[in-house]
Write a protein that holds these residues in place. Structure first.
Motif, PDB file in Angstrom:
ATOM      1  N   THR A 116       1.002   4.197  -2.743  1.00 41.06           N
ATOM      2  CA  THR A 116       0.791   5.602  -2.391  1.00 41.06           C
ATOM      3  C   THR A 116       1.955   6.457  -2.874  1.00 41.06           C
ATOM      4  OG1 THR A 116      -0.339   4.842  -0.412  1.00 41.06           O
ATOM      5  CG2 THR A 116       0.289   7.181  -0.488  1.00 41.06           C
ATOM      6  N   SER A 151       1.638   6.990  -6.457  1.00 49.52           N
ATOM      7  CA  SER A 151       0.539   7.865  -6.863  1.00 49.52           C
ATOM      8  C   SER A 151       0.867   9.325  -6.573  1.00 49.52           C
ATOM      9  CB  SER A 151      -0.772   7.449  -6.205  1.00 49.52           C
ATOM     10  OG  SER A 151      -0.641   7.563  -4.816  1.00 49.52           O
ATOM     11  N   ASN A 152       1.803   9.571  -5.667  1.00 49.19           N
ATOM     12  CA  ASN A 152       2.218  10.949  -5.416  1.00 49.19           C
ATOM     13  C   ASN A 152       3.176  11.492  -6.460  1.00 49.19           C
ATOM     14  OD1 ASN A 152       0.685  11.287  -3.141  1.00 49.19           O
ATOM     15  ND2 ASN A 152       2.262  10.484  -1.774  1.00 49.19           N
ATOM     16  N   GLU A 188       0.829  -1.222   0.000  1.00 47.74           N
ATOM     17  CA  GLU A 188       0.000   0.000   0.000  1.00 47.74           C
ATOM     18  C   GLU A 188       0.851   1.254   0.000  1.00 47.74           C
ATOM     19  OE1 GLU A 188      -3.319  -1.091  -0.964  1.00 47.74           O
ATOM     20  OE2 GLU A 188      -3.194   0.997  -0.275  1.00 47.74           O
ATOM     21  N   GLU A 189       1.866   1.225   0.849  1.00 44.45           N
ATOM     22  CA  GLU A 189       2.743   2.395   0.968  1.00 44.45           C
ATOM     23  C   GLU A 189       3.435   2.683  -0.363  1.00 44.45           C
ATOM     24  OE1 GLU A 189       4.498   3.284   5.311  1.00 44.45           O
ATOM     25  OE2 GLU A 189       5.487   1.663   4.210  1.00 44.45           O
TER      26      GLU A 189
END
Lengths: 198, 585
Positions: free
Chosen positions: B273, B276-277, B269-270
């Motif tokens: 994320t 996606s940033n 997940e990290e």
């Protein structure tokens, strides 16, 4: 290290023994129909320089010539045209399997810096130990199941997947290269201590 | 310069204005300083003497395609204000081990001149040059404004040289180390960047094998706020990658490390994320040892992706297909042939904007041919990607009909490099030569600049090339042709030819000498394992004093045979640093 598997042998006698319809001594230009073979050596022998003889000729498949030797086996210097760097990387990639990295750190007690080796280049313990002996300029001695390495001040050990320090040589080679994370050449009394405790 | 400006200012006589060049030199220089393309600048310098002078004073970047075509002294004399130098050295076939180790192309002689003439040098971009650690150290301490170093396919140095650069170049913005024959002695060079150093914008060490200290790398990435290109090596794990991305969401080009670590779902997940940033990534590479289950973490970063380099990532066709769905903007794609025709079909379906495709073989020697692409994959790509203009395709089988279809679908090829890996392989369905395939390429693709041919080829291929390839600049030929006539056709027919490289072809002295005048309009000619003799080369050297004709001899070969021949135009005369195995005639 340059990939030495590119070297090959050019057999100068082939033309003399080749069956042709021309009169002996008449020289034909190197046409596409000629089937000059090249034997490939996967490991470069010290006598054969990497760019030996003329770097030409390779099996050239003639039109529908089913007697032509399978071209795929021939290896020619610089062919296919892929940069050495990429070739060397892909050799490593080819071997599927977990692997914990292609290059292993090798430390030696007392040495100022570590080295790296690619275990996949070697096929046996003796090749590996020879390489280590060359790299660090020392003798490791012979492996024995009973006392480990005797006859020298140095003992090769490795850290396995569980984080334990093991003696190099106890397990079959394949098992070793899949479980080895790093190598350490122990020196002196520490080394002997490890040998005795087995 | 100043005196002319004063003259203009003091006598605003309109007649005088029209009699001379309309702009005072200062203005002309200012205008010309906006010109970047070196081809444009060459044209400008030919207009008249004023323009030649204005151009040479305003030029800040010089591109030298063959380091032996000119000497550093001549360059410095003509261009006094250079800040950036691009140099190419060895003939391209040195990438494939065809050029002797000690052939030359050492940068040091250039650095010695630059330190005097260009003390404010900022950028050095080298390709196929030899650069030693001593030279790297010399570079790092002698040029206080040095900002940018790019080494591609170079050799002669170790990571110690990189350590010198990291230690001394206070203003470094770019360190780009690609595919070099580097002696990798460990990753400690990275730790040589001082803690106060923050100017890095480009860092590429993807092709270095050794571990680097991750803490050092993380701190470096987090304090270099202008970092836009980061390409790490295999030693960097997924977890570490996530931490780097968290510090540098502004990246535009990313080369990941190894893509195969076991991740917990939280870590997964990290990572997702973090990706996606990263809203600005347009180029993605690396993905060593890729495990396809982790590819979805990348998807959020793929929306703006224009260049995807998977040439070190052994993906299967289906895995590639899933990834490509998320890359609608893709213009350039490099893959391994592990994707097979199935993967290429997915390319055709998902990448309508594709302009460039390169397919590399994972197993070039064909020991176990488990994966490959065929003519079917090639056609599939051409069906879906009508804007394709650059292709590099390694395969083991091809047909004339397939190539004809491909160029009919994509007539805009500028670069067509087809490598049928089995030398002399005919069309495998008809057993005919591949002449018609390349004939179709040159007839249909009128913009063709670069061509590499392969397979079984007769002189007919070269007749076609000479007749139709009017924009061709670079031609690579191997194991092809029937007689001297083939090469003659090319030399006589291709007006824009600049680089011709030939190996293992039945071309002899007659062909070589048919191109006498031609070679002065070309950058270089390479011929190895052909039918050239020393006498033929001597004749060429005699007739054309402004060419360097170099013959590389191999041990044990026939005395009169010219095994490897390299011919290039030069204003610097015969070079004096050639090793004994290289004869300059």
């Amino acid at each position: 290290m340059e990939n030495k598997s590119m070297s090959y042998e050019y057999d100068l006698n082939l033309k003399a023994t080749e069956l042709r319809l021309a009169l002996p001594g008449s020289d034909e230009p190197d046409e596409k129909q000629s089937v000059t073979c090249v034997r490939s050596n996967k490991r470069a022998s010290s006598e054969i320089s990497e760019e030996s003889k003329s770097s030409s000729s390779v099996t050239i498949a003639g039109n529908g010539d089913s007697d032509a030797p399978p071209p795929a086996k021939a290896q020619v210097v610089g062919w296919p045209p892929i940069r050495s760097y990429r070739k060397n990387c892909l050799q490593g990639n080819k071997n599927e399997g977990e692997g914990v990295g292609r290059f292993m750190k090798v430390s030696m007690d007392g040495a100022p810096y570590l080295r790296k080796i690619d275990l996949r280049v070697y096929n046996s313990y003796s090749e590996l130990l020879n390489a280590l002996e060359n790299m660090f300029k020392l003798t490791i001695g012979a492996y024995s199941e009973r006392v480990g390495y005797h006859g020298s001040d140095y003992t090769p050990t490795y850290e396995d997947k569980d984080g334990d320090w093991m003696l190099v040589g106890d397990v079959p080679w394949e098992m070793f290269i899949s479980s080895c994370k790093r190598l350490r050449i122990m020196k002196g009394s520490e080394a002997r201590g490890l040998g005795c405790s087995l | 310069m100043d005196s002319e400006w004063k003259r203009f200012r003091d006598s605003p006589n309109s007649e005088e204005l029209t009699r001379r060049s309309s702009f005072p030199d200062e203005v002309l220089e200012r205008v010309l300083s906006l010109l970047n393309s070196h081809k444009d600048r060459s044209s400008v310098s030919l207009v008249c003497k004023d323009w030649y002078n204005a151009e040479r004073w305003s030029r800040t970047h010089v591109f030298i395609g063959n380091c032996y075509s000119v000497s550093p002294e001549i360059v410095a004399r003509r261009f006094p204000n250079i800040r950036s130098v691009t140099l190419k050295g060895k003939p391209r076939f040195s990438d494939f081990n065809l050029v002797p180790e000690n052939w030359g192309a050492d940068i040091h002689a250039w650095l010695v001149v630059f330190v005097v003439k260009y003390p404010f040098l900022e950028e050095l971009r080298l390709k196929r040059m030899v650069i030693s650690d001593e030279s790297l150290e010399f570079l790092s301490v002698s040029f206080p404004n040095f900002k940018s170093l790019s080494l591609l396919s170079c050799d002669g140095f170790s990571t110690n040289g990189l350590a010198a650069i990291a230690t001394h170049c206070k203003n470094l913005t770019e360190l780009d180390i690609q595919e070099n024959g580097i002696d990798d002695r460990g990753g400690s060079w990275l730790s040589c960047f001082p803690e106060s150093f923050t100017s890095l914008e480009v860092l590429n060490f993807a092709n270095l094998a050794s571990d680097v200290n991750f803490d050092v790398l993380e701190r470096l990435v987090s304090r270099c706020k202008s970092l836009r290109v980061l390409k790490v090596n295999q030693s960097i794990s997924l977890e570490q990658l996530q931490r780097l991305l968290a510090h540098a969401p502004q990246l535009t080009e990313l080369g990941t490390g190894s893509f195969s670590q076991q991740l917990t779902s939280h870590q997964d997940e990290e990572l997702k994320t973090a990706f996606s940033n990263c809203k600005n990534i347009h180029t993605l590479s690396g993905l060593w040892d890729v495990k396809a289950i982790y590819l979805p973490t990348l998807y959020p970063a793929c929306a703006n992706l224009t260049f995807l380099n998977l040439s070190y990532a052994a993906l299967q066709g289906g895995e590639l297909a899933k990834l490509l769905v998320h890359c609608p903007q893709l213009r350039r794609l490099w893959v391994l042939d592990t994707v097979e025709d199935k993967g290429l079909e997915a390319v055709g379906l998902n990448c309508p904007l594709l302009e460039e495709l390169r397919v590399f073989p994972i197993d070039p020697y064909g020991e176990e041919i488990a994966h490959e692409v065929t003519e079917a994959g090639f056609i599939a790509v051409s069906n879906g990607c009508r804007r394709l203009h650059y292709v590099l395709y390694f395969c083991r089988q091809m047909t004339n009909a397939a190539v004809e279809t491909v160029v009919r679908n994509c007539p805009n090829f500028t670069h067509f490099r087809l490598c049928i890996m089995i030398p002399g392989r005919p069309d495998y369905t008809t057993n005919e030569p591949m002449d018609e395939a390349f004939g179709a390429v040159v007839k249909t693709c009128t913009k063709l600049q670069r061509l590499s041919v392969s397979g079984l080829l007769t002189d007919l291929t070269f007749e076609y090339i000479g007749k139709y390839a009017k924009n061709l600049e670079t031609l690579s030929v191997a194991f092809a042709g029937s007689s001297d006539w083939g090469m003659q056709c090319v030399l006589e027919g291709c007006p824009k030819l600049r680089k011709l490289e030939i190996r293992d072809c039945p071309f002899g002295n007659k062909a070589l000498l048919s191109g006498l005048e031609k070679y002065e309009s070309m950058r270089s000619l390479w011929m190895s394992a052909c039918n050239l003799t020393l006498n033929g080369c001597r004749a060429l050297a005699r007739e054309m004093p402004r060419l360097n004709v170099e013959v590389m001899k191999e041990d044990g070969s026939d005395e009169s045979h010219a095994d490897k021949v390299y011919v290039y135009r030069t204003v610097a005369g015969p070079r004096r640093d050639a090793p004994p195995s290289v004869l300059t005639l």
